[in-house]
Design an enzyme around this catalytic site. Structure first.
Site, mmCIF file in Angstrom:
data_model
loop_
_atom_site.group_PDB
_atom_site.id
_atom_site.type_symbol
_atom_site.label_atom_id
_atom_site.label_comp_id
_atom_site.label_asym_id
_atom_site.label_seq_id
_atom_site.Cartn_x
_atom_site.Cartn_y
_atom_site.Cartn_z
ATOM 1 N N TYR A 140 0.827 -1.210 0.000
ATOM 2 C CA TYR A 140 0.000 0.000 0.000
ATOM 3 C C TYR A 140 0.863 1.262 0.000
ATOM 4 O O TYR A 140 0.656 2.174 -0.799
ATOM 5 C CB TYR A 140 -0.924 -0.029 1.219
ATOM 6 C CG TYR A 140 -1.729 1.224 1.465
ATOM 7 C CD1 TYR A 140 -2.760 1.608 0.620
ATOM 8 C CD2 TYR A 140 -1.484 2.026 2.593
ATOM 9 C CE1 TYR A 140 -3.524 2.740 0.867
ATOM 10 C CE2 TYR A 140 -2.240 3.160 2.859
ATOM 11 C CZ TYR A 140 -3.257 3.518 2.000
ATOM 12 O OH TYR A 140 -4.001 4.644 2.250
ATOM 13 N N LYS B 295 0.884 3.926 -3.106
ATOM 14 C CA LYS B 295 0.503 5.328 -2.867
ATOM 15 C C LYS B 295 1.647 6.257 -3.280
ATOM 16 O O LYS B 295 1.423 7.323 -3.850
ATOM 17 C CB LYS B 295 0.140 5.533 -1.395
ATOM 18 C CG LYS B 295 -1.253 5.069 -1.048
ATOM 19 C CD LYS B 295 -2.265 6.090 -1.541
ATOM 20 C CE LYS B 295 -3.676 5.574 -1.507
ATOM 21 N NZ LYS B 295 -4.654 6.552 -1.991
HETATM 22 P P1 NAD Z 1 -12.858 4.351 2.084
HETATM 23 O O1 NAD Z 1 -12.603 2.903 1.866
HETATM 24 O O2 NAD Z 1 -14.009 4.731 2.931
HETATM 25 O O3 NAD Z 1 -12.968 5.100 0.680
HETATM 26 C C1 NAD Z 1 -12.455 4.615 -0.534
HETATM 27 C C2 NAD Z 1 -13.573 4.673 -1.566
HETATM 28 O O4 NAD Z 1 -13.054 4.268 -2.849
HETATM 29 C C3 NAD Z 1 -14.713 3.716 -1.230
HETATM 30 O O5 NAD Z 1 -15.945 4.391 -1.346
HETATM 31 C C4 NAD Z 1 -14.584 2.610 -2.278
HETATM 32 O O6 NAD Z 1 -15.822 2.005 -2.601
HETATM 33 C C5 NAD Z 1 -13.966 3.377 -3.443
HETATM 34 N N1 NAD Z 1 -13.211 2.516 -4.361
HETATM 35 C C6 NAD Z 1 -12.262 1.601 -4.041
HETATM 36 N N2 NAD Z 1 -11.790 1.018 -5.151
HETATM 37 C C7 NAD Z 1 -12.427 1.603 -6.209
HETATM 38 C C8 NAD Z 1 -12.365 1.434 -7.616
HETATM 39 N N3 NAD Z 1 -11.533 0.544 -8.174
HETATM 40 N N4 NAD Z 1 -13.164 2.189 -8.395
HETATM 41 C C9 NAD Z 1 -14.013 3.086 -7.838
HETATM 42 N N5 NAD Z 1 -14.126 3.285 -6.520
HETATM 43 C C10 NAD Z 1 -13.331 2.553 -5.712
HETATM 44 O O7 NAD Z 1 -11.497 4.957 2.686
HETATM 45 P P2 NAD Z 1 -11.138 6.440 3.166
HETATM 46 O O8 NAD Z 1 -10.547 6.310 4.509
HETATM 47 O O9 NAD Z 1 -12.268 7.377 2.944
HETATM 48 O O10 NAD Z 1 -9.928 6.782 2.170
HETATM 49 C C11 NAD Z 1 -10.034 7.728 1.129
HETATM 50 C C12 NAD Z 1 -8.655 7.996 0.576
HETATM 51 O O11 NAD Z 1 -7.814 8.527 1.593
HETATM 52 C C13 NAD Z 1 -7.949 6.741 0.054
HETATM 53 O O12 NAD Z 1 -7.261 7.077 -1.131
HETATM 54 C C14 NAD Z 1 -6.977 6.391 1.159
HETATM 55 O O13 NAD Z 1 -5.860 5.695 0.668
HETATM 56 C C15 NAD Z 1 -6.626 7.765 1.688
HETATM 57 N N6 NAD Z 1 -6.148 7.748 3.093
HETATM 58 C C16 NAD Z 1 -6.992 7.480 4.133
HETATM 59 C C17 NAD Z 1 -6.491 7.505 5.451
HETATM 60 C C18 NAD Z 1 -7.364 7.231 6.661
HETATM 61 O O14 NAD Z 1 -6.847 7.336 7.793
HETATM 62 N N7 NAD Z 1 -8.650 6.935 6.507
HETATM 63 C C19 NAD Z 1 -5.142 7.800 5.693
HETATM 64 C C20 NAD Z 1 -4.315 8.048 4.608
HETATM 65 C C21 NAD Z 1 -4.837 8.049 3.318
HETATM 66 C C1 UD1 Z 2 -2.427 3.861 9.762
HETATM 67 C C2 UD1 Z 2 -2.999 3.041 8.645
HETATM 68 C C3 UD1 Z 2 -1.920 2.631 7.711
HETATM 69 C C4 UD1 Z 2 -1.147 3.854 7.223
HETATM 70 C C5 UD1 Z 2 -0.628 4.630 8.424
HETATM 71 C C6 UD1 Z 2 0.022 5.909 7.959
HETATM 72 C C7 UD1 Z 2 -4.863 1.491 8.795
HETATM 73 C C8 UD1 Z 2 -5.491 0.357 9.529
HETATM 74 N N1 UD1 Z 2 -3.670 1.894 9.241
HETATM 75 O O1 UD1 Z 2 -1.601 2.990 10.529
HETATM 76 O O2 UD1 Z 2 -2.466 1.960 6.592
HETATM 77 O O3 UD1 Z 2 -0.069 3.450 6.467
HETATM 78 O O4 UD1 Z 2 -1.723 4.958 9.261
HETATM 79 O O5 UD1 Z 2 0.150 6.816 8.984
HETATM 80 O O6 UD1 Z 2 -5.422 2.001 7.865
HETATM 81 N N2 UD1 Z 2 -3.974 -0.309 17.968
HETATM 82 C C9 UD1 Z 2 -4.261 -0.919 19.186
HETATM 83 N N3 UD1 Z 2 -5.360 -1.734 19.271
HETATM 84 C C10 UD1 Z 2 -6.184 -1.980 18.194
HETATM 85 C C11 UD1 Z 2 -5.873 -1.348 16.958
HETATM 86 C C12 UD1 Z 2 -4.757 -0.525 16.882
HETATM 87 O O7 UD1 Z 2 -3.547 -0.738 20.170
HETATM 88 O O8 UD1 Z 2 -7.158 -2.731 18.350
HETATM 89 C C13 UD1 Z 2 -2.800 0.568 17.902
HETATM 90 C C14 UD1 Z 2 -1.796 0.169 16.847
HETATM 91 O O9 UD1 Z 2 -0.910 -0.802 17.324
HETATM 92 C C15 UD1 Z 2 -1.126 1.510 16.543
HETATM 93 C C16 UD1 Z 2 -2.239 2.539 16.802
HETATM 94 O O10 UD1 Z 2 -3.243 1.860 17.542
HETATM 95 O O11 UD1 Z 2 -0.054 1.717 17.430
HETATM 96 C C17 UD1 Z 2 -2.840 3.087 15.528
HETATM 97 O O12 UD1 Z 2 -3.221 1.997 14.707
HETATM 98 P P1 UD1 Z 2 -3.982 2.170 13.300
HETATM 99 O O13 UD1 Z 2 -5.252 2.883 13.521
HETATM 100 O O14 UD1 Z 2 -4.018 0.851 12.654
HETATM 101 O O15 UD1 Z 2 -3.065 3.205 12.513
HETATM 102 P P2 UD1 Z 2 -1.525 3.172 12.084
HETATM 103 O O16 UD1 Z 2 -0.809 2.026 12.630
HETATM 104 O O17 UD1 Z 2 -0.976 4.509 12.438
#
Ligand code: NAD
Ligand code: UD1
Length: 319
Positions: free
Chosen positions: A152, A156
């Site tokens: 991932y 990215k």
């Molecule tokens: P999410 O899974 O809720 O949103 C992703 C959306 O993309 C979903 O609605 C899914 O149905 C759609 N999708 C996936 N594959 C697809 C495809 N092939 N064609 C069309 N639609 C597709 O996740 P999110 O947390 O809202 O993440 C949104 C963006 O932010 C992502 O690019 C993710 O990598 C990035 N991001 C999220 C976090 C976080 O903490 N949530 C952190 C870093 C980056």
């Molecule tokens: C998250 C993302 C990761 C991304 C990274 C970038 C997810 C699940 N993780 O990782 O993809 O690359 O941010 O900043 O999308 N924890 C517990 N108990 C639980 C779950 C988690 O103690 O049940 C702890 C984990 O060990 C970690 C912290 O909570 O230390 C945060 O975990 P998580 O929410 O998975 O985020 P990241 O590890 O920061």
């Protein structure tokens, strides 16, 4: 099915049915823009957009960002593209590395091609702090070494670089936003979940929560409203292309996070588990670039944001 002209700027949001995407769509519509969502609902929810059905200026296309014909249709006439559709998360990518690369790399390339062909002005790409891998210095500035430790993180990073290369090659601006740990309404608890939804939904179900390791690891949690703000500011920025950290610029230990959850009225039963392999110990973003070049300023305090999230989760859990 063209959108009416009078609704403002026309915008495409890929992944708009997801957690972050649907929050962004609400904000764009509230600002009077016309919004097309392209989403295959693989990890998103139709329910996140159900309140928008029939709303003027809103259009939903169900489909895959890898479908070039559909993308061309979706991108036609758009001023900006917010590209959020992705295979999200380290674990998902370890389970399905080929799908992860196909969606995140080729999918992003197809979005860039469609945006270029349609003459869009700006692409705003959702990147991740996962591109950094092991963190060597704190706070993490944009020029911190990038050594992702999951497929991932690699895809990215590759997608981010493709966006920036397109901005150099063509008359297209591109901004990559590297989100740290995002939380907020519509973030659900699933197999690939993040810690805040995991903890809150476990507590609401009366289950114990498990803190991995000593709980003294830190994270920079940023509210989804601030992430939306960053996206809007990135799109508005004229002549700016580049990659930016998006976070709160503050960090908190997991043990203190559990205490903040107690303050919202929850009563967690806390278990302690072994440290999670591959976890980074500390995380904190340096936001100077985003502040200076995008005018980004995180506003949501974690204590307030958690209260609001717990209220949303209570309603969600009761359904
Ligand atoms: P999410 O899974 O809720 O949103 C992703 C959306 O993309 C979903 O609605 C899914 O149905 C759609 N999708 C996936 N594959 C697809 C495809 N092939 N064609 C069309 N639609 C597709 O996740 P999110 O947390 O809202 O993440 C949104 C963006 O932010 C992502 O690019 C993710 O990598 C990035 N991001 C999220 C976090 C976080 O903490 N949530 C952190 C870093 C980056
Ligand atoms: C998250 C993302 C990761 C991304 C990274 C970038 C997810 C699940 N993780 O990782 O993809 O690359 O941010 O900043 O999308 N924890 C517990 N108990 C639980 C779950 C988690 O103690 O049940 C702890 C984990 O060990 C970690 C912290 O909570 O230390 C945060 O975990 P998580 O929410 O998975 O985020 P990241 O590890 O920061």
């Amino acid at each position: 099915d063209e959108l009416p002209e009078e609704v403002g700027v026309k915008i495409l949001v890929t992944g708009g049915a997801g957690f972050i995407g649907s929050n962004l769509v609400d904000a764009l519509l509230a600002d009077g823009h016309g919004v097309t969502v392209l989403d295959d609902l693989s990890s998103g929810y139709g329910e996140n957009l159900a309140h928008l059905r029939g709303r003027e200026g809103f259009r939903f296309l169900e489909g895959d960002v890898r479908d070039e014909a559909l993308l061309a249709q979706a991108a036609r006439g758009q001023e900006a593209v917010f590209h959020l559709a992705a295979s999200v998360g380290n674990k998902r990518s370890i389970d399905n590395p080929l799908t992860d690369a196909d969606i995140n790399v080729l999918g992003t390339l197809k979005v860039l091609e469609a945006a270029r062909a349609a003459g869009c002005r700006k692409v705003v790409f959702s990147s991740s702090a996962g591109i950094f891998g092991e963190l060597k210095t704190l706070p993490i500035a944009e020029d911190h070494p990038v050594e992702p430790d999951s497929p991932y993180g690699c895809t990215k990073l590759c997608a981010e670089k493709l966006c920036l290369a397109y901005a150099k090659l063509y008359d297209l601006e591109a901004v990559a936003l590297r989100y740290f740990n995002v939380y907020g309404p519509r973030q659900r608890f699933d197999a690939y979940g993040n810690v805040i939804p995991i903890f809150v939904f476990q507590i609401l179900r009366g289950e114990p929560i498990t803190v991995f390791g000593d709980g003294e690891q830190t994270r920079d949690f940023v509210h989804v409203r601030d992430v939306v703000q960053a996206n809007v500011k990135a799109a508005l920025s004229r002549g700016v292309s580049g990659a930016f950290n998006i976070a709160s610029g503050t960090r908190i230990t997991l043990n203190d996070l559990v205490d903040l959850l107690r303050e919202t009225g929850l009563s967690p039963k806390v278990l302690s588990g072994p440290p999670r392999p591959g976890d980074v110990r500390h995380s904190l973003a340096d936001l100077r670039q985003a502040r200076t070049l995008l005018g980004f300023e995180p506003r949501v305090d974690l204590r307030e944001g958690l209260k609001e999230y717990v209220a949303w989760a209570r309603e969600e859990a009761a359904r």
